[in-house]
Design a protein around this motif. Structure first.
Motif, PDB file in Angstrom:
ATOM      1  N   LEU A   1       0.827  -1.212   0.000  1.00  0.00           N
ATOM      2  CA  LEU A   1       0.000   0.000   0.000  1.00  0.00           C
ATOM      3  C   LEU A   1       0.858   1.257   0.000  1.00  0.00           C
ATOM      4  CD1 LEU A   1      -2.779  -1.000   2.530  1.00  0.00           C
ATOM      5  CD2 LEU A   1      -3.158  -0.389   0.140  1.00  0.00           C
ATOM      6  N   GLY A   2       2.030   1.160   0.610  1.00  0.00           N
ATOM      7  CA  GLY A   2       2.945   2.303   0.653  1.00  0.00           C
ATOM      8  C   GLY A   2       2.305   3.521   1.268  1.00  0.00           C
ATOM      9  N   PRO A   3       2.292   4.641   0.533  1.00  0.00           N
ATOM     10  CA  PRO A   3       1.767   5.890   1.104  1.00  0.00           C
ATOM     11  C   PRO A   3       0.263   5.845   1.412  1.00  0.00           C
ATOM     12  CG  PRO A   3       2.284   6.177  -1.222  1.00  0.00           C
ATOM     13  CD  PRO A   3       2.793   4.826  -0.823  1.00  0.00           C
TER      14      PRO A   3
ATOM     15  N   LYS B   1       1.338   7.885  -6.651  1.00  0.00           N
ATOM     16  CA  LYS B   1       2.650   7.315  -6.302  1.00  0.00           C
ATOM     17  C   LYS B   1       2.519   5.840  -5.930  1.00  0.00           C
ATOM     18  CE  LYS B   1       6.664   7.909  -3.407  1.00  0.00           C
ATOM     19  NZ  LYS B   1       7.439   8.794  -2.579  1.00  0.00           N
ATOM     20  N   ALA B   2       1.486   5.510  -5.155  1.00  0.00           N
ATOM     21  CA  ALA B   2       1.288   4.114  -4.756  1.00  0.00           C
ATOM     22  C   ALA B   2       1.059   3.232  -5.980  1.00  0.00           C
ATOM     23  CB  ALA B   2       0.118   4.002  -3.788  1.00  0.00           C
ATOM     24  N   LEU B   3       0.242   3.701  -6.917  1.00  0.00           N
ATOM     25  CA  LEU B   3      -0.039   2.931  -8.127  1.00  0.00           C
ATOM     26  C   LEU B   3       1.218   2.787  -8.981  1.00  0.00           C
ATOM     27  CD1 LEU B   3      -2.129   1.443  -9.846  1.00  0.00           C
ATOM     28  CD2 LEU B   3      -2.757   3.650 -10.859  1.00  0.00           C
ATOM     29  N   GLU B   4       1.982   3.854  -9.065  1.00  0.00           N
ATOM     30  CA  GLU B   4       3.219   3.856  -9.838  1.00  0.00           C
ATOM     31  C   GLU B   4       4.235   2.848  -9.281  1.00  0.00           C
ATOM     32  OE1 GLU B   4       6.676   7.127  -9.999  1.00  0.00           O
ATOM     33  OE2 GLU B   4       4.746   7.844 -10.761  1.00  0.00           O
ATOM     34  N   ASN B   5       4.298   2.720  -7.962  1.00  0.00           N
ATOM     35  CA  ASN B   5       5.274   1.842  -7.313  1.00  0.00           C
ATOM     36  C   ASN B   5       4.783   0.408  -7.127  1.00  0.00           C
ATOM     37  OD1 ASN B   5       7.004   4.028  -7.077  1.00  0.00           O
ATOM     38  ND2 ASN B   5       6.297   4.536  -5.029  1.00  0.00           N
ATOM     39  N   LEU B   6       3.517   0.164  -7.409  1.00  0.00           N
ATOM     40  CA  LEU B   6       2.918  -1.125  -7.079  1.00  0.00           C
ATOM     41  C   LEU B   6       3.552  -2.304  -7.807  1.00  0.00           C
ATOM     42  CD1 LEU B   6       0.803  -2.737  -5.536  1.00  0.00           C
ATOM     43  CD2 LEU B   6      -0.819  -2.237  -7.385  1.00  0.00           C
ATOM     44  N   GLU B   7       3.773  -2.173  -9.092  1.00  0.00           N
ATOM     45  CA  GLU B   7       4.303  -3.308  -9.848  1.00  0.00           C
ATOM     46  C   GLU B   7       5.664  -3.756  -9.322  1.00  0.00           C
ATOM     47  OE1 GLU B   7       4.874  -4.769 -14.418  1.00  0.00           O
ATOM     48  OE2 GLU B   7       3.431  -3.229 -13.917  1.00  0.00           O
TER      49      GLU B   7
ATOM     50  N   ALA C   1       6.824  -3.257  -6.329  1.00  0.00           N
ATOM     51  CA  ALA C   1       6.627  -3.810  -4.985  1.00  0.00           C
ATOM     52  C   ALA C   1       6.094  -5.234  -5.053  1.00  0.00           C
ATOM     53  CB  ALA C   1       5.683  -2.922  -4.183  1.00  0.00           C
ATOM     54  N   LEU C   2       5.162  -5.489  -5.970  1.00  0.00           N
ATOM     55  CA  LEU C   2       4.632  -6.845  -6.137  1.00  0.00           C
ATOM     56  C   LEU C   2       5.715  -7.809  -6.607  1.00  0.00           C
ATOM     57  CD1 LEU C   2       1.164  -6.061  -7.753  1.00  0.00           C
ATOM     58  CD2 LEU C   2       1.529  -7.290  -5.603  1.00  0.00           C
ATOM     59  N   GLU C   3       6.556  -7.349  -7.522  1.00  0.00           N
ATOM     60  CA  GLU C   3       7.667  -8.195  -7.987  1.00  0.00           C
ATOM     61  C   GLU C   3       8.618  -8.510  -6.846  1.00  0.00           C
ATOM     62  OE1 GLU C   3       9.657  -6.623 -11.449  1.00  0.00           O
ATOM     63  OE2 GLU C   3       7.750  -6.412 -12.522  1.00  0.00           O
ATOM     64  N   ASN C   4       8.897  -7.534  -6.008  1.00  0.00           N
ATOM     65  CA  ASN C   4       9.786  -7.736  -4.871  1.00  0.00           C
ATOM     66  C   ASN C   4       9.203  -8.755  -3.896  1.00  0.00           C
ATOM     67  OD1 ASN C   4      12.095  -7.225  -3.231  1.00  0.00           O
ATOM     68  ND2 ASN C   4      10.826  -5.928  -1.933  1.00  0.00           N
ATOM     69  N   VAL C   5       7.912  -8.641  -3.599  1.00  0.00           N
ATOM     70  CA  VAL C   5       7.259  -9.604  -2.702  1.00  0.00           C
ATOM     71  C   VAL C   5       7.342 -11.002  -3.297  1.00  0.00           C
ATOM     72  CG1 VAL C   5       5.032 -10.333  -1.753  1.00  0.00           C
ATOM     73  CG2 VAL C   5       5.739  -7.948  -1.579  1.00  0.00           C
ATOM     74  N   SER C   6       7.091 -11.099  -4.586  1.00  0.00           N
ATOM     75  CA  SER C   6       7.137 -12.397  -5.256  1.00  0.00           C
ATOM     76  C   SER C   6       8.536 -13.020  -5.162  1.00  0.00           C
ATOM     77  CB  SER C   6       6.733 -12.232  -6.722  1.00  0.00           C
ATOM     78  OG  SER C   6       6.805 -13.459  -7.381  1.00  0.00           O
ATOM     79  N   LYS C   7       9.550 -12.212  -5.410  1.00  0.00           N
ATOM     80  CA  LYS C   7      10.931 -12.713  -5.324  1.00  0.00           C
ATOM     81  C   LYS C   7      11.271 -13.158  -3.910  1.00  0.00           C
ATOM     82  CE  LYS C   7      12.735  -9.885  -9.077  1.00  0.00           C
ATOM     83  NZ  LYS C   7      13.522  -8.682  -9.404  1.00  0.00           N
ATOM     84  N   GLN C   8      10.877 -12.338  -2.938  1.00  0.00           N
ATOM     85  CA  GLN C   8      11.167 -12.678  -1.541  1.00  0.00           C
ATOM     86  C   GLN C   8      10.447 -13.964  -1.124  1.00  0.00           C
ATOM     87  OE1 GLN C   8      13.366 -11.107   0.509  1.00  0.00           O
ATOM     88  NE2 GLN C   8      13.905  -9.912  -1.289  1.00  0.00           N
ATOM     89  N   MET C   9       9.196 -14.090  -1.534  1.00  0.00           N
ATOM     90  CA  MET C   9       8.445 -15.302  -1.181  1.00  0.00           C
ATOM     91  C   MET C   9       9.048 -16.533  -1.850  1.00  0.00           C
ATOM     92  SD  MET C   9       4.482 -14.103  -1.140  1.00  0.00           S
ATOM     93  CE  MET C   9       3.865 -15.658  -0.498  1.00  0.00           C
ATOM     94  N   HIS C  10       9.493 -16.365  -3.085  1.00  0.00           N
ATOM     95  CA  HIS C  10      10.050 -17.498  -3.820  1.00  0.00           C
ATOM     96  C   HIS C  10      11.339 -18.020  -3.175  1.00  0.00           C
ATOM     97  CE1 HIS C  10      10.309 -20.195  -7.208  1.00  0.00           C
ATOM     98  NE2 HIS C  10      11.576 -19.861  -7.361  1.00  0.00           N
ATOM     99  N   LEU C  11      12.056 -17.150  -2.471  1.00  0.00           N
ATOM    100  CA  LEU C  11      13.257 -17.596  -1.770  1.00  0.00           C
ATOM    101  C   LEU C  11      12.933 -18.654  -0.719  1.00  0.00           C
ATOM    102  CD1 LEU C  11      15.118 -14.216  -1.123  1.00  0.00           C
ATOM    103  CD2 LEU C  11      15.799 -16.035  -2.707  1.00  0.00           C
ATOM    104  N   TYR C  12      11.753 -18.530  -0.107  1.00  0.00           N
ATOM    105  CA  TYR C  12      11.377 -19.424   0.988  1.00  0.00           C
ATOM    106  C   TYR C  12      10.314 -20.445   0.586  1.00  0.00           C
ATOM    107  CZ  TYR C  12      13.837 -15.910   3.650  1.00  0.00           C
ATOM    108  OH  TYR C  12      14.799 -15.055   4.114  1.00  0.00           O
TER     109      TYR C  12
ATOM    110  N   GLU D   1      -6.494  -1.325  -6.713  1.00  0.00           N
ATOM    111  CA  GLU D   1      -7.119  -2.561  -6.227  1.00  0.00           C
ATOM    112  C   GLU D   1      -7.217  -3.613  -7.329  1.00  0.00           C
ATOM    113  OE1 GLU D   1     -11.115  -4.032  -3.835  1.00  0.00           O
ATOM    114  OE2 GLU D   1     -10.840  -1.909  -4.253  1.00  0.00           O
ATOM    115  N   THR D   2      -7.603  -3.199  -8.519  1.00  0.00           N
ATOM    116  CA  THR D   2      -7.719  -4.120  -9.650  1.00  0.00           C
ATOM    117  C   THR D   2      -6.364  -4.744  -9.981  1.00  0.00           C
ATOM    118  OG1 THR D   2      -9.582  -2.886 -10.548  1.00  0.00           O
ATOM    119  CG2 THR D   2      -8.375  -4.298 -12.088  1.00  0.00           C
ATOM    120  N   LYS D   3      -5.326  -3.918  -9.977  1.00  0.00           N
ATOM    121  CA  LYS D   3      -3.985  -4.420 -10.296  1.00  0.00           C
ATOM    122  C   LYS D   3      -3.514  -5.431  -9.251  1.00  0.00           C
ATOM    123  CE  LYS D   3       0.454  -2.945 -11.971  1.00  0.00           C
ATOM    124  NZ  LYS D   3       0.312  -3.371 -13.350  1.00  0.00           N
ATOM    125  N   VAL D   4      -3.762  -5.135  -7.983  1.00  0.00           N
ATOM    126  CA  VAL D   4      -3.371  -6.066  -6.912  1.00  0.00           C
ATOM    127  C   VAL D   4      -4.084  -7.401  -7.094  1.00  0.00           C
ATOM    128  CG1 VAL D   4      -3.591  -6.546  -4.442  1.00  0.00           C
ATOM    129  CG2 VAL D   4      -2.734  -4.348  -5.198  1.00  0.00           C
TER     130      VAL D   4
END
Length: 147
Positions: free
Chosen positions: A19-21, A60-66, A68-79, A134-137
């Motif tokens: 969600l960021g800001p 800004k939140a919408l701009e940064n979302l993609e 951030a989602l990629e980062n979460v995916s990478k972090q989750m994939h590590l574990y 919300e739709t993008k998430v």
């Protein structure tokens, strides 16, 4: 109990970071309404509720979302290599984010037109940004597990 605590921490941290800001904005709104006499007067006049600033928060939140989602995916994939498990963990994150976005839309809806720079069309712009977020998430997390 430790697993539940870890999952709750993950949900809280992940939803806030995605969600960021917007998460900060919702917290500011809650604090403003809670600190007043229960009315929305404090919220309506709060500097952070200026229409231009609110639109910037959602943009800004919408701009940064993609990213951030990629980062979460990478972090989750590590574990967790299993995408089904990743998807199961992301569902409560998406629900929490949806609730926060609903709260943000409610707070924006409480500001009367003309107050704090909320000119005609400003609310619609913010609501469109919120819905796009919300739709993008939802589409990104449902399509590819977390990607």
């Amino acid at each position: 109990d430790c697993l539940r605590s870890a999952c709750n921490d993950f949900i809280e941290h992940t939803s806030s970071s995605l969600l960021g800001p917007i998460a900060i904005f919702v917290d500011q709104c809650k604090n403003a309404v809670g600190s007043g006499s229960g009315s929305t007067d404090v919220l309506i006049k709060a500097p952070f509720m200026n229409a231009v600033l609110v639109k910037g928060v959602f943009s800004k939140a919408l701009e940064n979302l993609e990213g951030a989602l990629e980062n979460v995916s990478k972090q989750m994939h590590l574990y967790l290599e299993n995408t089904a498990t990743q998807s199961i963990l992301m569902k409560p994150v998406v629900r929490k984010m949806t609730r926060s976005l609903e709260e943000a839309r409610r707070f924006v809806g409480e500001v009367p037109d003309g107050a704090n720079n909320w000119e005609e069309g400003a609310k619609e712009e913010v609501l469109k940004l919120s819905e796009a977020f919300e739709t993008k998430v939802k589409s990104t997390t449902s399509k590819h597990g977390t990607r």
